[in-house]
Scaffold this active site. Sequence first.
Site, PDB file in Angstrom:
ATOM      1  N   CYS A  11      38.385  42.525  31.236  1.00  0.00           N
ATOM      2  CA  CYS A  11      38.130  43.078  32.580  1.00  0.00           C
ATOM      3  C   CYS A  11      39.084  42.702  33.463  1.00  0.00           C
ATOM      4  O   CYS A  11      40.380  42.415  33.001  1.00  0.00           O
ATOM      5  CB  CYS A  11      36.687  42.638  32.783  1.00  0.00           C
ATOM      6  SG  CYS A  11      36.490  40.884  32.926  1.00  0.00           S
ATOM      7  N   ASN A  14      38.072  38.167  34.061  1.00  0.00           N
ATOM      8  CA  ASN A  14      37.653  37.247  32.585  1.00  0.00           C
ATOM      9  C   ASN A  14      36.525  36.190  32.851  1.00  0.00           C
ATOM     10  O   ASN A  14      36.437  35.015  32.176  1.00  0.00           O
ATOM     11  CB  ASN A  14      38.885  36.834  31.816  1.00  0.00           C
ATOM     12  CG  ASN A  14      38.518  36.351  30.610  1.00  0.00           C
ATOM     13  OD1 ASN A  14      39.123  35.444  29.952  1.00  0.00           O
ATOM     14  ND2 ASN A  14      37.406  36.605  29.961  1.00  0.00           N
ATOM     15  N   CYS A  16      33.315  37.565  34.589  1.00  0.00           N
ATOM     16  CA  CYS A  16      31.949  38.137  34.469  1.00  0.00           C
ATOM     17  C   CYS A  16      31.778  39.181  33.371  1.00  0.00           C
ATOM     18  O   CYS A  16      30.995  38.623  32.423  1.00  0.00           O
ATOM     19  CB  CYS A  16      31.790  39.082  35.851  1.00  0.00           C
ATOM     20  SG  CYS A  16      31.804  37.766  37.451  1.00  0.00           S
ATOM     21  N   ARG A  17      32.522  40.479  33.398  1.00  0.00           N
ATOM     22  CA  ARG A  17      32.002  41.403  32.382  1.00  0.00           C
ATOM     23  C   ARG A  17      32.517  40.864  31.038  1.00  0.00           C
ATOM     24  O   ARG A  17      31.742  41.189  30.082  1.00  0.00           O
ATOM     25  CB  ARG A  17      32.553  42.515  32.973  1.00  0.00           C
ATOM     26  CG  ARG A  17      32.007  43.291  34.255  1.00  0.00           C
ATOM     27  CD  ARG A  17      32.760  44.236  34.663  1.00  0.00           C
ATOM     28  NE  ARG A  17      33.931  44.005  35.239  1.00  0.00           N
ATOM     29  CZ  ARG A  17      34.968  44.787  35.749  1.00  0.00           C
ATOM     30  NH1 ARG A  17      34.731  45.926  35.668  1.00  0.00           N
ATOM     31  NH2 ARG A  17      36.220  44.146  36.189  1.00  0.00           N
ATOM     32  N   SER A  18      33.797  40.538  30.876  1.00  0.00           N
ATOM     33  CA  SER A  18      34.272  40.399  29.418  1.00  0.00           C
ATOM     34  C   SER A  18      33.648  39.398  28.793  1.00  0.00           C
ATOM     35  O   SER A  18      33.263  39.322  27.512  1.00  0.00           O
ATOM     36  CB  SER A  18      35.696  40.525  29.426  1.00  0.00           C
ATOM     37  OG  SER A  18      36.464  39.568  30.125  1.00  0.00           O
ATOM     38  N   ASP A 126      31.767  46.471  38.055  1.00  0.00           N
ATOM     39  CA  ASP A 126      32.163  44.897  38.421  1.00  0.00           C
ATOM     40  C   ASP A 126      31.104  44.320  39.433  1.00  0.00           C
ATOM     41  O   ASP A 126      30.728  44.847  40.233  1.00  0.00           O
ATOM     42  CB  ASP A 126      33.332  45.211  39.236  1.00  0.00           C
ATOM     43  CG  ASP A 126      34.053  43.526  39.464  1.00  0.00           C
ATOM     44  OD1 ASP A 126      33.423  42.773  39.381  1.00  0.00           O
ATOM     45  OD2 ASP A 126      35.209  43.561  39.863  1.00  0.00           O
TER      46      ASP A 126
END
Length: 156
Positions: A11, A14, A16-18, A126
Site C-alpha cells: 500500500c 505500510n 494500515c492496509r498492507s 485508504d
Amino acid sequence: MSERPAVLFVCLGNICRSPLAEAAFRTEAERLGLDVEVDSAGTADWHTGKAPDPRARALAKAKGAPIDHLQARQIAPEDYRRFTHIFALDETNLADIRERAPADATAQIGLLLDCVPGREGQAVADPYYGDEAGFEVTWRDVSEAARALAQRFAER
Ligand code: 4NP
C-alpha cells in the site's frame, strides 16, 4: 506447484492496509496449511521502522491476527525477484509499483481485489484519514481477498 509462493502486499504507508492484508492472508494460509512466504511494504518511506497504525493494530488483535510486531518498510528493487506475487491495495499503488519495477523483475504484479470474483478493478480504500469504521471496511476487503487468494494457491 513449481515454486514456493512468496506474496508481498503493498500500500502507500505500510501501516494500515498492507499489514492488515498480510495478517489476513497469513491466517488463511495457515488455515489451509499452505507453504507460503508473506510480507508487506509501502511505496512511500514515511513510516519506515514504525509499527502499524494503532487502529489497525487494535483491529488485528480483535480479529485474532495481531500485527504489533510488524515494522513498516518501503518496497525495494530486490522484492521484485524475491517475491513471486506482488499485490497492490489500490490502483495508485499498482502504478507506483509498476513504475519502479527493475528490468529483471520476475514477480507477477496485480491489484489485490482482482482476485475476488465480481470485485475486479476495485481498490481497498485508504482508511488512514477516517475513523475506526473505515478500518472495519479494510479488514472485510482484505479478508475477502485473502480467502480467494489462499484458495487459489491451494488449488495450484
Ligand atoms: P496505508 O495508509 O497506505 O494503508 O498504510 C496510509 C498511511 C499513511 C499515510 C497515508 C496512508 N500518510 O499519509 O502518512
